[in-house]
Write a protein that holds these residues in place. Structure first.
Motif, PDB file in Angstrom:
ATOM      1  N   SER A   3       0.851  -1.198   0.000  1.00 43.47           N
ATOM      2  CA  SER A   3       0.000   0.000   0.000  1.00 43.47           C
ATOM      3  C   SER A   3       0.873   1.230   0.000  1.00 43.47           C
ATOM      4  N   ILE A   4       0.491   2.208  -0.787  1.00 40.91           N
ATOM      5  CA  ILE A   4       1.098   3.531  -0.693  1.00 40.91           C
ATOM      6  C   ILE A   4      -0.037   4.505  -0.422  1.00 40.91           C
ATOM      7  N   ILE A   5       0.148   5.279   0.639  1.00 44.56           N
ATOM      8  CA  ILE A   5      -0.903   6.194   1.080  1.00 44.56           C
ATOM      9  C   ILE A   5      -0.429   7.608   0.778  1.00 44.56           C
ATOM     10  N   PRO A   6      -1.087   8.299  -0.146  1.00 42.79           N
ATOM     11  CA  PRO A   6      -0.655   9.655  -0.488  1.00 42.79           C
ATOM     12  C   PRO A   6      -0.993  10.633   0.639  1.00 42.79           C
ATOM     13  N   PRO A   7      -0.267  11.727   0.724  1.00 45.89           N
ATOM     14  CA  PRO A   7      -0.467  12.671   1.820  1.00 45.89           C
ATOM     15  C   PRO A   7      -1.902  13.180   1.937  1.00 45.89           C
ATOM     16  N   GLU A   8      -2.587  13.355   0.818  1.00 44.37           N
ATOM     17  CA  GLU A   8      -3.955  13.884   0.889  1.00 44.37           C
ATOM     18  C   GLU A   8      -4.915  12.915   1.572  1.00 44.37           C
ATOM     19  N   ASP A   9      -4.509  11.644   1.740  1.00 47.02           N
ATOM     20  CA  ASP A   9      -5.355  10.669   2.416  1.00 47.02           C
ATOM     21  C   ASP A   9      -5.173  10.640   3.929  1.00 47.02           C
ATOM     22  N   TRP A  10      -4.139  11.353   4.441  1.00 47.50           N
ATOM     23  CA  TRP A  10      -3.974  11.338   5.901  1.00 47.50           C
ATOM     24  C   TRP A  10      -3.493  12.660   6.479  1.00 47.50           C
ATOM     25  N   LEU A  11      -3.016  13.553   5.661  1.00 47.02           N
ATOM     26  CA  LEU A  11      -2.591  14.864   6.164  1.00 47.02           C
ATOM     27  C   LEU A  11      -3.624  15.910   5.763  1.00 47.02           C
ATOM     28  N   PRO A  12      -4.152  16.665   6.727  1.00 46.05           N
ATOM     29  CA  PRO A  12      -5.095  17.734   6.356  1.00 46.05           C
ATOM     30  C   PRO A  12      -4.406  18.750   5.446  1.00 46.05           C
ATOM     31  N   ASP A  13      -5.171  19.445   4.694  1.00 48.56           N
ATOM     32  CA  ASP A  13      -4.628  20.433   3.749  1.00 48.56           C
ATOM     33  C   ASP A  13      -4.300  21.731   4.474  1.00 48.56           C
ATOM     34  N   THR A  14      -3.280  21.680   5.348  1.00 49.08           N
ATOM     35  CA  THR A  14      -2.887  22.854   6.129  1.00 49.08           C
ATOM     36  C   THR A  14      -1.550  23.416   5.668  1.00 49.08           C
ATOM     37  N   GLY A  15      -0.891  22.697   4.768  1.00 51.02           N
ATOM     38  CA  GLY A  15       0.441  23.109   4.358  1.00 51.02           C
ATOM     39  C   GLY A  15       1.511  22.667   5.339  1.00 51.02           C
ATOM     40  N   ARG A  16       1.122  21.895   6.353  1.00 54.51           N
ATOM     41  CA  ARG A  16       2.068  21.401   7.360  1.00 54.51           C
ATOM     42  C   ARG A  16       2.028  19.881   7.389  1.00 54.51           C
ATOM     43  N   PHE A  17       3.083  19.320   7.903  1.00 63.10           N
ATOM     44  CA  PHE A  17       3.168  17.870   8.060  1.00 63.10           C
ATOM     45  C   PHE A  17       2.599  17.512   9.424  1.00 63.10           C
ATOM     46  N   GLU A  18       1.254  17.396   9.507  1.00 60.18           N
ATOM     47  CA  GLU A  18       0.616  16.972  10.750  1.00 60.18           C
ATOM     48  C   GLU A  18      -0.689  16.268  10.426  1.00 60.18           C
ATOM     49  N   GLY A  19      -0.922  15.150  11.096  1.00 62.24           N
ATOM     50  CA  GLY A  19      -2.126  14.377  10.866  1.00 62.24           C
ATOM     51  C   GLY A  19      -2.012  13.017  11.520  1.00 62.24           C
ATOM     52  N   GLU A  20      -3.034  12.177  11.311  1.00 62.06           N
ATOM     53  CA  GLU A  20      -3.084  10.842  11.894  1.00 62.06           C
ATOM     54  C   GLU A  20      -3.373   9.812  10.812  1.00 62.06           C
ATOM     55  N   TRP A  21      -2.798   8.626  11.004  1.00 60.54           N
ATOM     56  CA  TRP A  21      -3.032   7.519  10.071  1.00 60.54           C
ATOM     57  C   TRP A  21      -3.156   6.232  10.869  1.00 60.54           C
ATOM     58  N   GLN A  22      -4.238   5.464  10.610  1.00 57.95           N
ATOM     59  CA  GLN A  22      -4.442   4.174  11.249  1.00 57.95           C
ATOM     60  C   GLN A  22      -4.138   3.080  10.235  1.00 57.95           C
ATOM     61  N   GLY A  23      -3.147   2.265  10.542  1.00 60.79           N
ATOM     62  CA  GLY A  23      -2.645   1.300   9.584  1.00 60.79           C
ATOM     63  C   GLY A  23      -3.403   0.002   9.480  1.00 60.79           C
ATOM     64  N   GLY A  24      -4.264  -0.303  10.439  1.00 61.61           N
ATOM     65  CA  GLY A  24      -4.953  -1.589  10.437  1.00 61.61           C
ATOM     66  C   GLY A  24      -5.712  -1.879   9.158  1.00 61.61           C
ATOM     67  N   VAL A  25      -6.353  -0.874   8.578  1.00 62.96           N
ATOM     68  CA  VAL A  25      -7.119  -1.080   7.338  1.00 62.96           C
ATOM     69  C   VAL A  25      -6.210  -1.381   6.147  1.00 62.96           C
ATOM     70  N   HIS A  26      -4.914  -1.151   6.303  1.00 62.63           N
ATOM     71  CA  HIS A  26      -3.944  -1.427   5.245  1.00 62.63           C
ATOM     72  C   HIS A  26      -3.087  -2.653   5.577  1.00 62.63           C
ATOM     73  N   GLY A  27      -3.447  -3.364   6.650  1.00 68.10           N
ATOM     74  CA  GLY A  27      -2.690  -4.543   7.032  1.00 68.10           C
ATOM     75  C   GLY A  27      -1.464  -4.248   7.868  1.00 68.10           C
ATOM     76  N   ALA A  28      -1.328  -3.010   8.357  1.00 69.87           N
ATOM     77  CA  ALA A  28      -0.181  -2.630   9.177  1.00 69.87           C
ATOM     78  C   ALA A  28      -0.572  -2.650  10.651  1.00 69.87           C
ATOM     79  N   GLY A  29       0.311  -3.102  11.501  1.00 63.84           N
ATOM     80  CA  GLY A  29       0.067  -3.160  12.935  1.00 63.84           C
ATOM     81  C   GLY A  29       0.531  -1.921  13.664  1.00 63.84           C
ATOM     82  N   ILE A  30       0.478  -0.765  12.984  1.00 65.16           N
ATOM     83  CA  ILE A  30       0.866   0.496  13.620  1.00 65.16           C
ATOM     84  C   ILE A  30      -0.114   1.604  13.237  1.00 65.16           C
ATOM     85  N   CYS A  31      -0.094   2.654  14.031  1.00 65.02           N
ATOM     86  CA  CYS A  31      -0.745   3.932  13.715  1.00 65.02           C
ATOM     87  C   CYS A  31       0.318   5.011  13.854  1.00 65.02           C
ATOM     88  N   VAL A  32       0.151   6.106  13.128  1.00 64.92           N
ATOM     89  CA  VAL A  32       1.130   7.190  13.135  1.00 64.92           C
ATOM     90  C   VAL A  32       0.418   8.521  13.355  1.00 64.92           C
TER      91      VAL A  32
END
Length: 114
Positions: A3-32
């Motif tokens: 899976s490749i998750i583009p920034p628009e799928d987990w980072l709000p459009d604020t112009g900054r690198f901040e947001g949340e991502w839950q990996g379980g739906v992609h088969g990953a055992g982590i959240c960021v």
């Protein structure tokens, strides 16, 4: 499948690198969580998780409270909080604090203690 998750799928459009991502739906055992805390004193209140959480300090300085211990961390440091241990952190300033918080679970589970 990779899976490749583009920034628009987990980072709000604020112009900054901040947001949340839950990996379980992609088969990953982590959240960021990508944090940017602007003001000194800002940060999450005391909480805990049933899994370990790893913090990567990208820039700035932070004061972590982990259990009964206070730990100062700065850019480049990595801090691991064991499962079940109450913790919080705050920006020590003078500028913004940026962290990457890695939760060792496919979805977030947080118990807020204050």
């Amino acid at each position: 499948m990779t899976s490749i998750i583009p920034p628009e799928d987990w980072l709000p459009d604020t112009g900054r690198f901040e947001g949340e991502w839950q990996g379980g739906v992609h088969g990953a055992g982590i959240c960021v969580i990508a944090n940017r805390i602007e003001r000194p004193g800002g940060g999450p209140r005391l909480h805990r998780h049933p899994y370990a959480e790893t913090f990567v300090i990208r820039s700035g300085r932070a004061l972590f409270t982990v259990g009964g211990e206070e730990i100062e961390a700065a850019a480049g440091h990595i801090l691991v909080v064991p499962a079940g241990v109450p913790h919080k952190f705050e920006n020590l300033g003078p500028g913004p604090l940026e962290t990457i918080d890695i939760h060792e679970a496919g979805s977030f589970e947080t118990e807020w203690l204050e």
